[in-house]
Design a protein around this motif. Structure first.
Motif, short mmCIF file in Angstrom:
data_model
loop_
_atom_site.label_atom_id
_atom_site.label_comp_id
_atom_site.label_asym_id
_atom_site.label_seq_id
_atom_site.Cartn_x
_atom_site.Cartn_y
_atom_site.Cartn_z
N SER A 1 0.82 -1.21 0.00
CA SER A 1 0.00 0.00 0.00
C SER A 1 0.86 1.27 0.00
CB SER A 1 -0.92 0.01 1.23
OG SER A 1 -0.16 0.02 2.43
N PHE A 2 2.16 1.10 -0.10
CA PHE A 2 3.08 2.24 -0.08
C PHE A 2 2.79 3.16 -1.27
CE2 PHE A 2 7.04 4.31 -1.31
CZ PHE A 2 7.52 4.79 -0.12
N HIS A 3 2.73 4.46 -1.00
CA HIS A 3 2.52 5.45 -2.08
C HIS A 3 3.24 6.74 -1.70
CE1 HIS A 3 0.56 7.46 -5.48
NE2 HIS A 3 0.42 8.49 -4.65
N ARG A 4 4.08 7.21 -2.60
CA ARG A 4 4.85 8.41 -2.28
C ARG A 4 5.39 9.03 -3.56
NH1 ARG A 4 6.65 9.28 3.01
NH2 ARG A 4 7.89 11.17 3.22
N VAL A 5 5.61 10.35 -3.49
CA VAL A 5 6.21 11.08 -4.60
C VAL A 5 7.69 11.24 -4.33
CG1 VAL A 5 6.21 13.26 -5.88
CG2 VAL A 5 4.05 12.31 -5.04
N CYS A 6 8.50 11.10 -5.35
CA CYS A 6 9.94 11.26 -5.21
C CYS A 6 10.27 12.66 -4.69
CB CYS A 6 10.62 11.02 -6.56
SG CYS A 6 12.40 11.36 -6.56
N GLU B 1 7.68 12.27 -9.98
CA GLU B 1 7.23 10.91 -10.27
C GLU B 1 6.68 10.25 -9.01
OE1 GLU B 1 8.87 6.82 -12.44
OE2 GLU B 1 10.09 8.66 -12.42
N GLU B 2 5.54 9.57 -9.17
CA GLU B 2 4.88 8.89 -8.06
C GLU B 2 5.19 7.40 -8.09
OE1 GLU B 2 0.75 9.68 -7.67
OE2 GLU B 2 0.93 11.83 -8.07
N PHE B 3 5.22 6.80 -6.89
CA PHE B 3 5.52 5.38 -6.78
C PHE B 3 4.51 4.72 -5.85
CE2 PHE B 3 9.38 7.35 -8.13
CZ PHE B 3 9.94 6.45 -9.03
N SER B 4 3.98 3.60 -6.28
CA SER B 4 3.02 2.83 -5.48
C SER B 4 3.49 1.38 -5.44
CB SER B 4 1.62 2.91 -6.09
OG SER B 4 1.16 4.25 -6.13
N GLY B 5 3.06 0.70 -4.38
CA GLY B 5 3.44 -0.70 -4.22
C GLY B 5 4.49 -0.85 -3.16
N ASN B 6 5.64 -1.40 -3.52
CA ASN B 6 6.70 -1.63 -2.54
C ASN B 6 7.63 -0.44 -2.47
OD1 ASN B 6 9.44 -2.89 -1.56
ND2 ASN B 6 7.84 -4.35 -1.03
N ARG B 7 8.14 -0.16 -1.29
CA ARG B 7 9.02 0.98 -1.05
C ARG B 7 10.30 0.91 -1.86
NH1 ARG B 7 11.85 -0.66 4.67
NH2 ARG B 7 12.37 -2.78 4.06
N SER B 8 10.75 -0.31 -2.20
CA SER B 8 12.02 -0.46 -2.91
C SER B 8 12.00 0.23 -4.27
CB SER B 8 12.36 -1.94 -3.08
OG SER B 8 11.36 -2.60 -3.83
N SER B 9 10.83 0.34 -4.89
CA SER B 9 10.76 0.99 -6.20
C SER B 9 11.18 2.45 -6.11
CB SER B 9 9.35 0.87 -6.79
OG SER B 9 8.39 1.46 -5.91
N ASP C 1 16.30 -3.51 2.11
CA ASP C 1 16.22 -4.53 3.15
C ASP C 1 17.02 -4.18 4.40
OD1 ASP C 1 14.54 -6.09 1.69
OD2 ASP C 1 16.08 -7.46 0.94
N ASN C 2 17.82 -3.14 4.34
CA ASN C 2 18.59 -2.71 5.51
C ASN C 2 17.89 -1.61 6.29
OD1 ASN C 2 20.58 -4.49 4.73
ND2 ASN C 2 21.82 -2.95 3.71
N ILE C 3 16.72 -1.18 5.82
CA ILE C 3 16.05 -0.01 6.37
C ILE C 3 14.76 -0.42 7.07
CG2 ILE C 3 14.89 2.16 5.76
CD1 ILE C 3 16.91 2.43 3.48
N VAL C 4 14.45 0.27 8.16
CA VAL C 4 13.21 0.05 8.88
C VAL C 4 12.61 1.42 9.20
CG1 VAL C 4 14.27 0.04 11.17
CG2 VAL C 4 12.17 -1.28 10.78
N PHE C 5 11.30 1.46 9.43
CA PHE C 5 10.57 2.72 9.62
C PHE C 5 10.81 3.63 8.41
CE2 PHE C 5 12.04 1.45 13.99
CZ PHE C 5 10.82 0.93 14.40
N CYS C 6 10.65 3.05 7.24
CA CYS C 6 11.02 3.74 6.00
C CYS C 6 10.23 5.02 5.78
CB CYS C 6 10.83 2.78 4.82
SG CYS C 6 11.37 3.46 3.23
N SER C 7 8.93 4.98 6.00
CA SER C 7 8.11 6.17 5.77
C SER C 7 8.53 7.33 6.67
CB SER C 7 6.63 5.84 6.00
OG SER C 7 6.16 4.93 5.03
#
Length: 431
Positions: free
Chosen positions: A150-155, A160-168, A185-191
């Motif tokens: 459910s991740f959604h964020r603008v660069c 550019e917008e990204f939805s889905g997994n944070r890795s994108s 995979d090394n990051i937590v509390f990414c948002s």
């Protein structure tokens, strides 16, 4: 107890008295007034966690007590509550080291202070438990983020917008804007991490040198020309967003890394191995308490007693070294939890599980690779698991012959996928 001379001042004693520590949960004799509220160990004084320095100063000035290495305690509110309860039961001198100030001066000028640190086994156990609890929570959070679609964020650097997994998004920023905060995979509390960075940019602050600028254009030119498209590793505000900072009890990642470097230097100096002798391995079976002093004996035991053939699985699944590590840790954890790793059925006891594995022939039945080939299984179920130390990338040690094929780390085994998503993509586009 021990005594030492300390120069007491309002601003220096808290920094001067530091020892490594750890964490814990533990039975609390006092009811918690709130997870983020710090309570005084002796009186009704309290303070919110962000204002911990004021409460620590209160403990020093009013009660003459210093807590060592506060910054390394995983859950300070629970730690304080635990010791508040214990100090109600026994005198503080039963737990703390005594520090006598001005010990060479007149008796009327001397004062006794108390140091609460992990030299006391009870304190060390408490810190270790809190640390372990925090690590479990962080790994659970990281796994949720890995599976979150459910991740959604603008660069932060383009529209550019990204939805889905944070890795994108993270891979896009690294590939298109040369801005990398590390592997997903090394990051937590990414948002929260991205919110922190975005807030700095909104305040026209450089992410590396943290200097503020008058407008976005000037900031953008500065970060590009000075190669400041990275974060400041010395800013400890970012520490909580990297899993590595939760792994080593009582140490920061810089301390762990410096110890590793020292060990490498020491190893280079000790080049005489002529009289070196290996100690017995004493590795434990995956399914029972049997121990063997050689790995051949252990593999034979698991095959004969439990019909489990790790070598066969390694060959059939073409398991690389880190995949073997994750598989062993996965099986260890499932057995410890009395759960069949083949069908995920849970049992009341390990004995019931072993009967099920034998009756249903699930010993060699593994779930889909995605179930166990996960970062959480890099961490051993048992910290002294000697079986992990004997795993190898190939059968070279057994055959005595070396293959002609290079060993390729699992993260770059799929070169096509690497070119599409890796942060090193810009290095490969001309290859």
């Amino acid at each position: 107890h021990f005594c030492c001379t300390v120069n007491v001042s309002d601003g220096t004693i808290l920094e001067a008295l530091c020892f490594p520590e750890q964490q814990a949960d533990g039975g609390l004799g006092v009811q918690s007034p709130g997870p983020e509220l710090l309570v005084c160990l002796f009186c009704s004084e309290s303070a919110p966690l962000p204002q911990k320095d004021s409460l620590l100063k209160h403990l020093l000035l009013e009660h003459k007590l210093v807590i060592a290495d506060v910054r390394l305690i995983a859950n300070l509110p629970k730690y304080m509550l635990y010791w508040k309860g214990r100090f109600l039961e026994q005198p503080v001198a039963d737990f703390c080291s005594v520090i006598k100030t001005n010990s060479a001066g007149p008796a009327d000028k001397q004062e006794e202070y108390f140091l609460l640190c992990d030299v006391l086994p009870e304190d060390r156990t408490l810190r270790e438990k809190l640390q372990q609890k925090r690590l479990e929570e962080v790994l659970e959070q990281q796994q949720k983020e890995r599976n979150d679609c459910s991740f959604h964020r603008v660069c932060m650097f383009c529209s550019e917008e990204f939805s889905g997994n944070r890795s994108s998004l993270l891979n896009h920023m690294a590939r298109e804007h040369s801005f990398s905060i590390g592997l997903p995979d090394n990051i937590v509390f990414c948002s929260e991490f991205l919110d922190t960075l975005q807030n700095k940019l909104d305040n026209l602050q450089c992410l590396y040198c943290e200097k503020e600028f008058r407008d976005k254009t000037t900031l953008k030119d500065h970060m590009r020309k000075k190669a400041h498209r990275r974060i400041n590793a010395n800013n400890h505000q970012y520490d909580r967003f990297y899993v590595i900072n939760y792994l080593e009890l009582g140490k920061t990642w810089e301390e762990v890394q410096s110890e590793d470097d020292r060990e490498l230097v020491e190893d280079d100096e000790e080049d005489d191995w002529s009289d070196w002798q290996a100690n017995p391995v004493s590795a434990v079976c995956l399914f029972c308490d049997h121990q063997s002093e050689t790995m051949d004996e252990l593999y034979s035991h698991m095959k004969d007693a439990h019909t489990f053939d790790l070598h066969q699985l390694k060959t059939e699944l073409d398991l690389r070294f880190y995949q073997q590590v994750k598989l062993v840790n996965f099986i260890r954890r499932q057995i410890h939890q009395s759960r069949c790793y083949g069908c995920q059925q849970r049992f009341d006891s390990k004995a019931d599980l072993m009967q099920h594995l034998d009756r249903e022939a699930h010993v060699m039945k593994l779930p889909d690779t995605s179930t166990w080939d996960q970062p959480q299984y890099y961490f051993p179920t048992y910290e002294n698991d000697a079986l992990l130390c004997t795993l190898s990338e190939s059968d070279e040690d057994e055959s005595g012959e070396q293959t002609d094929f290079p060993v390729i780390a699992e993260d770059i085994s799929d070169l096509r996928a690497l070119k599409q998503s890796s942060v090193l993509n810009h290095l490969l586009k001309h290859s």
